[in-house]
Scaffold this active site. Structure first.
Site, PDB file in Angstrom:
ATOM      1  N   SER A  47      -9.667   1.994   3.227  1.00 34.71           N
ATOM      2  CA  SER A  47      -8.820   2.731   2.315  1.00 34.71           C
ATOM      3  C   SER A  47      -7.836   1.869   1.518  1.00 34.71           C
ATOM      4  O   SER A  47      -7.347   2.310   0.492  1.00 34.71           O
ATOM      5  CB  SER A  47      -8.018   3.780   3.099  1.00 34.71           C
ATOM      6  OG  SER A  47      -7.114   3.142   3.987  1.00 34.71           O
ATOM      7  N   SER A  74      -9.722  -0.377   7.379  1.00 32.48           N
ATOM      8  CA  SER A  74      -9.176  -0.278   6.018  1.00 32.48           C
ATOM      9  C   SER A  74      -8.529  -1.525   5.443  1.00 32.48           C
ATOM     10  O   SER A  74      -8.210  -1.551   4.261  1.00 32.48           O
ATOM     11  CB  SER A  74      -8.170   0.860   5.948  1.00 32.48           C
ATOM     12  OG  SER A  74      -8.846   2.066   5.794  1.00 32.48           O
ATOM     13  N   LYS A 122       0.843  -1.206   0.000  1.00 29.14           N
ATOM     14  CA  LYS A 122       0.000   0.000   0.000  1.00 29.14           C
ATOM     15  C   LYS A 122       0.873   1.249   0.000  1.00 29.14           C
ATOM     16  O   LYS A 122       1.895   1.294   0.692  1.00 29.14           O
ATOM     17  CB  LYS A 122      -0.895  -0.032   1.243  1.00 29.14           C
ATOM     18  CG  LYS A 122      -1.908   1.098   1.327  1.00 29.14           C
ATOM     19  CD  LYS A 122      -2.749   0.968   2.596  1.00 29.14           C
ATOM     20  CE  LYS A 122      -3.805   2.049   2.701  1.00 29.14           C
ATOM     21  NZ  LYS A 122      -4.590   1.934   3.956  1.00 29.14           N
TER      22      LYS A 122
END
Ligand code: GLN
Length: 488
Positions: free
Chosen positions: A153, A177, A78
């Site tokens: 997210s 997330s 990420k």
């Protein structure tokens, strides 16, 4: 079966047997990324050249007999996790050009293990959001239906793993997330206990809640990744000096005698009936496997959302003060330093992140601190106590992850409160600091649903054992989005 389609454990077995090289595996993944990315946008940066170099190094290492579990396995990271010499944007215009001079501890651990990084994944700006639509560079799409969100997210990591663009990925979870996108994309996701995994080199959103964890297509794969990244780190004062179990070795399929609590507050009003039905069926399945199911109550659950939306923005407002165009990233010129800071922050930070900074600054300001921040901290203690009390009755909890399946892109962008409600079932877990594992448990209208297992602090092993037993008794993981099969 195309190579990118293998599970991490199968890919590892074939590397060990010299049936395939890491360079071949990595090339297959990169070709597949190229084929599906135009539809998915799961990556912000694809590091093809670097990946092939790392793959070659992994093959050499294997030849010299020094391979470990993840040597030669292509993974995605990420973009909120810093990577030395590879742009790390947090999906924000403010960091569009930022190349970190160091690796996060989780990244250096993967590198030390010989893993290959294929790229940095899309996300909501600074990890604030539940749909990936707050990415300054455009959203990632859900591989099961590209007109829908992958969740957020860490939507890019979830979508990448679901679509076989990597054998696993790292994400971060501050309020859901990792777990919510894992549920919406039909993959396994782990939010470890607070302190289990080092936060050094994660760009901080809310430091008392943030944790890094893995995504994978199977529980075993996720367990292998957690083993690699977990453990004490002297660079993170909140990381715990507690030994890391060999999670993957403990997946013995036996859940008999375990007491599984079902918290009634998690079946929230407005939950889609198809989601509730899939979760109930999965819980029945755990009973059939020999677990004892117990109805339990965590009465302070209803305060988790308001408490989170005071504490997380308060911490974010302090953490994000460093993005001033002076110390990191892009600077918008102005007549003097103050204008520069104002222009940089005013023009480059997206609307949702600005909303959080303003909410947090307000909650911390003199005169409001006691009414908002201090009170939220007190209620947070009550939420933690709910969990401490429930552990006297049960060994773990089983609950929904998200009240809905993946929703259409654009459906909630103009309604922040509707978006915040996506996380009602995941936020309390971060506030309490306990671990959560999501495992695919079926479909509602052809879109994946994930079962959330919630555990005692540092008891990821039990969650993984239960998730694995459930997974082995079902065939959900065999179903893949059609994009995953596309060959380059
Ligand atoms: N969706 C939640 C938020 O926007 C959680 C985000 C996260 O876990 N990083 O704050």
């Amino acid at each position: 079966m195309p190579l990118h389609d293998l599970t991490l454990a199968e890919a590892r077995r074939r590397l060990v047997e010299r049936d395939v090289s890491s360079v071949e595996l990595t090339q297959a993944v990169l070709d597949h990324i190229q084929a599906v990315e135009p539809q998915l946008h799961a990556f912000l940066t694809v590091t093809g050249e670097l990946a092939l170099e790392q793959a070659q190094a992994a093959d050499d290492r294997r030849k010299s007999g020094q391979a470990s579990t993840l040597t030669g396995i292509p993974l995605a990271i990420k973009d909120v996790i810093v990577t030395k010499d590879v742009t790390t944007t947090c999906a924000s215009r403010t960091l569009e050009n930022w190349v970190p001079p160091y690796d996060a501890t989780v990244v250096s651990r993967l590198k030390d293990a010989g893993a290959v990084m294929v790229g940095k994944t899309n996300m909501d700006e600074f990890a604030m959001g539940s749909s990936n639509e707050n990415s300054a560079f455009g959203p990632a799409h859900n591989p099961w239906d590209t007109s829908r969100v992958p969740g957020g997210s860490s939507g890019g990591s979830a979508a990448a793993v679901a679509a076989c663009e990597a054998f696993g990925a790292l994400g971060t979870d501050t309020g859901g997330s990792i777990r919510q996108p894992a549920s919406l994309c039909g993959v396994v996701g782990i939010k470890p206990t607070y302190g289990r995994v080092s936060r050094y080199g994660l760009v901080a959103f809310a430091s008392s809640l943030d944790q890094c964890g893995p995504f994978a297509r199977t529980v075993e794969d996720a367990a292998l990744l957690l083993e690699a990244i977990a453990g004490y780190d002297p660079r993170d004062s909140t990381s715990a000096d507690i030994p890391v179990p060999r999670y993957a070795e403990q997946l013995n399929g036996d859940v008999r005698g375990l007491r599984v609590g079902v918290p009634k507050e998690y079946f929230v009003e407005g939950m889609e009936p198809g989601v509730a039905a899939a979760i109930r069926t999965a819980i029945d399945n755990l009973r059939d496997l020999g677990a004892t199911i117990v109805d339990v109550s965590l009465p302070y659950t209803k305060y988790a959302l308001p408490v989170y939306y005071i504490i997380a923005p308060a911490e974010a407002s302090a953490n994000l003060a460093r993005f001033d165009g002076v110390r990191y990233g892009v600077r918008v010129e102005g007549g003097n330093l103050w204008d520069e800071i104002e222009n940089t922050r005013g023009q480059l930070i997206g609307a949702e992140v600005r909303r959080r900074i303003m909410l947090g600054t307000y909650a911390l300001s003199a005169g409001y601190y006691d009414a908002y921040y201090r009170r939220a901290q007190k209620v947070r203690t009550l939420i933690r106590r709910d969990f401490q009390q429930v552990w006297e009755q049960v060994d773990l909890l089983a609950a929904p992850t998200s009240p809905t399946v993946a929703f259409p892109l654009g459906a909630k962008v103009d309604d922040p409160v509707a978006m915040y409600l996506s996380d009602v079932c995941t936020l309390p877990i971060n506030l309490a600091g306990v671990p959560g594992v999501v495992v695919p448990c079926g479909f509602s209208e052809d879109l994946p649903v994930g079962l959330q297992l919630i555990g005692k602090p540092f008891d990821e092993a039990t969650l993984l054992r239960v998730a694995h037993a459930y997974e082995q008794d079902n065939t959900w993981m065999e179903r893949q989005p059609s994009l995953a099969q596309t060959t380059a």
